[in-house]
Design a protein around this motif. Structure first.
Motif, mmCIF file in Angstrom:
data_model
loop_
_atom_site.group_PDB
_atom_site.id
_atom_site.type_symbol
_atom_site.label_atom_id
_atom_site.label_comp_id
_atom_site.label_asym_id
_atom_site.label_seq_id
_atom_site.Cartn_x
_atom_site.Cartn_y
_atom_site.Cartn_z
ATOM 1 N N GLY A 1 0.831 -1.198 0.000
ATOM 2 C CA GLY A 1 0.000 0.000 0.000
ATOM 3 C C GLY A 1 0.868 1.252 0.000
ATOM 4 O O GLY A 1 2.049 1.195 0.343
ATOM 5 N N GLY B 1 0.844 5.672 0.755
ATOM 6 C CA GLY B 1 0.132 6.771 1.397
ATOM 7 C C GLY B 1 1.058 7.931 1.674
ATOM 8 O O GLY B 1 2.233 7.920 1.302
ATOM 9 N N SER C 1 -1.833 8.780 5.918
ATOM 10 C CA SER C 1 -3.109 9.063 5.244
ATOM 11 C C SER C 1 -3.137 8.350 3.898
ATOM 12 O O SER C 1 -2.145 8.310 3.173
ATOM 13 N N SER C 2 -4.320 7.802 3.570
ATOM 14 C CA SER C 2 -4.494 7.143 2.279
ATOM 15 C C SER C 2 -5.980 7.004 1.995
ATOM 16 O O SER C 2 -6.767 6.677 2.894
ATOM 17 N N SER C 3 -6.373 7.286 0.758
ATOM 18 C CA SER C 3 -7.778 7.141 0.323
ATOM 19 C C SER C 3 -8.737 7.948 1.204
ATOM 20 O O SER C 3 -9.833 7.499 1.539
ATOM 21 N N LYS D 1 -8.491 8.612 4.319
ATOM 22 C CA LYS D 1 -8.478 8.216 5.721
ATOM 23 C C LYS D 1 -7.084 8.450 6.288
ATOM 24 O O LYS D 1 -6.093 8.434 5.556
ATOM 25 N N SER D 2 -7.048 8.676 7.592
ATOM 26 C CA SER D 2 -5.751 8.879 8.242
ATOM 27 C C SER D 2 -5.740 8.164 9.589
ATOM 28 O O SER D 2 -6.797 7.937 10.195
ATOM 29 N N LEU E 1 -3.491 -2.004 7.880
ATOM 30 C CA LEU E 1 -3.298 -1.413 6.562
ATOM 31 C C LEU E 1 -4.607 -1.364 5.772
ATOM 32 O O LEU E 1 -4.900 -0.374 5.103
ATOM 33 N N THR E 2 -5.408 -2.418 5.862
ATOM 34 C CA THR E 2 -6.684 -2.421 5.131
ATOM 35 C C THR E 2 -7.624 -1.346 5.669
ATOM 36 O O THR E 2 -8.435 -0.787 4.924
ATOM 37 N N ILE F 1 -6.586 1.581 6.822
ATOM 38 C CA ILE F 1 -6.077 2.872 6.340
ATOM 39 C C ILE F 1 -6.417 3.073 4.871
ATOM 40 O O ILE F 1 -6.880 4.138 4.456
ATOM 41 N N THR F 2 -6.163 2.043 4.050
ATOM 42 C CA THR F 2 -6.351 2.178 2.600
ATOM 43 C C THR F 2 -7.793 1.925 2.165
ATOM 44 O O THR F 2 -8.201 2.358 1.087
ATOM 45 N N ALA G 1 -8.899 -0.843 1.239
ATOM 46 C CA ALA G 1 -8.884 -1.854 0.180
ATOM 47 C C ALA G 1 -9.006 -3.246 0.778
ATOM 48 O O ALA G 1 -8.708 -3.472 1.961
#
Length: 416
Positions: free
Chosen positions: A100, A102, A173-175, A177-178, A225-226, A228-229, A231
């Motif tokens: 991933g 970010g 931060s990613s997608s 979300k943080s 991780l899922t 945060i992303t 995905a």
């Protein structure tokens, strides 16, 4: 005449013709320095590459999906990871490798960075080197989706200015979300994340918008991780560690067979198992062969230098014909004359060898400093180089020495 006296005369003769002696040594100096530099730098590069592979898990098998032809159903899941660990014979541990990306903000310094995120479980620590500082996250923290991560040593140095950054915080931060992530450990994971993610150039082009932005590597629980992303945990690779006594290749193939059965895809190329230890052996062999080959090419100049030594010693014999005649008429034995000229030849090559070793070591450090790698120069390499240079002097000095020793004293005294 004893050895001590021979040494004194040899040194005196070399000093008397120091420029000629220096030019004669030049071939020896070039040969020895090039061999030392090539072997020292080449071995250093080999150790560096092997070290990177070992950091990537030399005791593990990397099972991967062919992403170029895989469908959504072909990717591995977290259930597959658990089933490989419990159902495949010979598997002791298994960790997902979920990639991933970010943006990260270093809370302490407010520094912005591009983050390469790798979702794993606690089993991955047994495939990698231990944490340099702190610890790896536990199974309980993995199950609890804990906001925790292990950072790379190089990443810590660049982001914080020092390596021991345990208990520091990074906001990722990613997608849209943080999450504030606590650093629980520091380990040598930068090389692994870079290779799995396609290298730093790929990261830079995707996330830095062409700017020269800091990039850091983080290992965190896959479940975190899922979150945060946002995905799904579609895994393109997993680390498999075999039980003691089991063949890694066999265990890797067993894991591949399980995946083929579980996903109903029996393509020979969809799932592959790569024994990381194999790469260590391959790199070690390739670098050793290349280093030896290039060193042999460099050693050719030693032969050229030896021929130069033979030539100059023949000139010396011609110049000192009358001296040889006087010594033989005064009772000097053939062995004494032979020893005298052999000593001069060996001393000449040994001095050239010492100078060559010094230049070679300096050259190896200079060359390796350009790529920030430490050369590997051992005492035996220096000893072999000096013995070899002395051997060149001995070998190429035999003929001139014997020619001088076999002279007739009467003919020698008649020479002008």
């Amino acid at each position: 005449m004893n050895i001590k006296e021979s040494l004194k005369i040899a040194v005196k003769c070399i000093k008397a013709n120091w420029m000629r002696s220096l030019l004669t040594m030049l071939g020896i100096i070039i040969g020895i320095s090039s061999v030392i530099m090539i072997i020292g730098a080449g071995t250093g590069v080999r150790d560096y590459i092997v070290g990177l592979i070992e950091d990537m898990g030399s005791n593990a098998v990397l099972v991967s999906v062919d992403a170029t032809s895989a469908t959504e159903n072909d990717y591995m899941t977290l259930d597959d990871v658990q089933n490989i660990k419990t159902k495949v014979k010979g598997v002791e541990r298994c960790s997902p490798m979920l990639m991933g990306f970010g943006r990260a903000t270093i809370d302490k310094t407010a520094t912005e960075a591009t983050a390469m995120l790798v979702g794993v479980n606690s089993d991955v620590q047994f495939a990698l080197t231990n944490c340099v500082y702190g610890r790896f996250f536990t199974d309980e923290e993995y199950d609890a989706n804990a906001p925790i991560a292990v950072i790379g040593t190089n990443s810590a140095e660049m982001a914080f200015g020092y390596q021991d950054v345990t208990n520091e915080y990074i906001t990722v931060s990613s997608s849209g979300k943080s999450m504030k992530i606590k650093v629980c450990g520091v380990a040598n994971i930068d090389a692994l994340t870079s290779s799995l993610g396609g290298g730093s150039n790929m990261m830079s082009s995707m996330f830095s918008n062409g700017s020269d932005q800091l990039m850091i590597a983080l290992f965190m629980p896959c479940t975190t991780l899922t979150q945060i992303t946002g995905a799904d945990a579609q895994l393109s690779s997993v680390f498999v560690i075999a039980e003691e006594g089991y063949d890694y290749d066999a265990v890797g193939n067993a894991a591949v067979n399980y995946l083929k059965s579980a996903h109903g895809n029996y393509s020979n190329s969809m799932y592959t198992a790569q024994n990381m230890a194999t790469y260590v052996n391959i790199v070690d062999i390739i670098m050793s062969v290349l280093t030896a080959f290039i060193a042999c090419v460099g050693a050719i100049s030693l032969i050229v230098g030896g021929i130069g030594v033979m030539n100059i010693m023949l000139v010396s014999v011609t110049e000192r014909t009358r001296e040889i005649g006087i010594r033989k008429s005064l009772g000097a034995k053939t062995s004494v004359i032979t020893t005298q000229f052999l000593t001069e030849s060996i001393i000449l090559c040994l001095i050239g060898g010492i100078i060559g070793v010094t230049i070679g070591i300096a050259g190896a450090f200079a060359a390796c400093s350009l790529i920030d790698i430490a050369p590997n120069i051992t005492w035996w390499l220096i000893l072999v180089a000096l013995l070899f240079s002395s051997g060149v002097g001995l070998f190429f000095g035999i003929y001139p020495a014997r020619k001088a020793a076999q002279m007739s004293p009467i003919d020698a005294l008649r020479s002008e």
